[in-house]
Design an enzyme around this catalytic site. Structure first.
Site, PDB file in Angstrom:
ATOM      1  N   ARG A 114       0.751  -1.100  -0.041  1.00 47.66           N
ATOM      2  CA  ARG A 114      -0.020   0.141  -0.105  1.00 47.66           C
ATOM      3  C   ARG A 114       0.646   1.347  -0.021  1.00 47.66           C
ATOM      4  O   ARG A 114       0.513   2.282  -0.325  1.00 47.66           O
ATOM      5  CB  ARG A 114      -0.883   0.126   1.004  1.00 47.66           C
ATOM      6  N   TYR A 148       0.348   4.343  -2.344  1.00 40.60           N
ATOM      7  CA  TYR A 148       0.222   5.642  -1.918  1.00 40.60           C
ATOM      8  C   TYR A 148       1.389   6.704  -2.520  1.00 40.60           C
ATOM      9  O   TYR A 148       1.028   7.941  -2.796  1.00 40.60           O
ATOM     10  CB  TYR A 148       0.107   5.912  -0.318  1.00 40.60           C
ATOM     11  N   TYR A 157     -11.546  10.091   1.413  1.00 41.78           N
ATOM     12  CA  TYR A 157     -12.702   9.682   2.411  1.00 41.78           C
ATOM     13  C   TYR A 157     -12.252  10.081   3.596  1.00 41.78           C
ATOM     14  O   TYR A 157     -10.938   9.905   4.254  1.00 41.78           O
ATOM     15  CB  TYR A 157     -12.551   8.041   2.369  1.00 41.78           C
TER      16      TYR A 157
END
Length: 275
Positions: free
Chosen positions: A77, A81, A103
């Protein structure tokens, strides 16, 4: 990378970047300033939890590009990113008004918007972070918790295992991303019962195994309700959770008065009244 988004290299327009929080519940948590950044942007990048959120976002600005495809099975991840930062900054350098929409809150469990804004500023661009209503805000309201009453500690669950941290069981303890607890690789979206058992073993030093744990998930659609489950600490390893779930441990022991400090303060009060 979405290189087709870029303006010509000789563009003289000075790019800008705004990373804003969409909030948790679709359509009801967006601030007027965040909406303004979205509507005025030349290009919008979206890292949202549902396709419905992206569709709603396109009503404010049709030039929305989802960041979700950068995720990949077995891909770190952190690499994803970093790619998010790079694709946003490429458009800023090309002279675009760029808006990244994230979000919840763009500074809470969100490495990319903070990094993108810091790097844009370091290169001399105007860059801004606009807060949104976070899962923490919703948690306090949905569970009726005042963090000022007993105090409240927040930890990312894996960090509680990887490092020696001090837990104060007289206050609330909030553990984020417990479904991923113990994952060093940043490639998994859940670990499993054996990893959660390690978490329970660590927590059992400060909490009895029959202590109540709240598994909380904020509502993301206006028609939804928050999910609130109560389980005992010993049952946590077999409790199904996702990355969206947060653990809350209410206080396990009462606050203990600090008599020495109270006496010191009484002496100060008496001296002040005589002055």
């Amino acid at each position: 990378m979405n290189t087709h988004l870029s303006a010509p290299a000789n563009s003289t327009t000075r790019g800008t970047l705004a990373c804003v929080g969409l909030g948790m519940t679709l359509g009801s948590h967006l601030t007027p300033l965040a909406r303004s950044h979205i509507e005025q942007a030349d290009v919008v990048f979206a890292a949202l939890s549902t396709s419905a959120s992206e569709m709603w976002l396109r009503r404010m600005n049709p030039n929305v590009h989802s960041l979700q495809p950068y995720y990949g099975e077995g891909k770190s991840r952190q690499k994803t990113y970093r790619e998010w930062v790079d694709v946003m900054l490429a458009e800023v350098r090309a002279g675009k008004r760029v808006c990244g929409v994230f979000y919840g809150h763009p500074c809470i469990f969100a490495w990319s918007p903070r990094t993108a804004v810091n790097e844009a500023r370091a290169e001399g661009f105007v860059a801004h972070l606009e807060p949104g209503i976070s899962a923490e805000d919703c948690l306090y309201a949905d569970l009726g918790i005042d963090p000022g009453r007993f105090g409240c500690q927040h930890f990312e669950a894996s960090q509680l295992l990887f490092y020696e941290r001090r837990i104060d069981a007289t206050g609330y303890l909030v553990l984020w991303q417990a479904a991923l607890v113990g994952d060093w690789s940043l490639t998994r979206f859940e670990t499993g019962p054996a990893y959660k058992q390690v978490l329970v073993d660590v927590l059992s030093a400060d909490y009895p195994l029959d202590h109540e744990v709240i598994v909380y998930r904020a509502a993301t659609l206006p028609i939804d309700k928050p999910q609130i489950r109560h389980v005992t600490l010993r049952d946590l390893p077999t409790t199904a959770m996702t990355a969206e779930d947060t653990l809350v441990l209410p206080p396990a022991t009462a606050l203990k008065p600090n008599q020495a400090i109270r006496q010191r303060l009484r002496i100060l009060d008496e001296a002040h009244s005589l002055a």
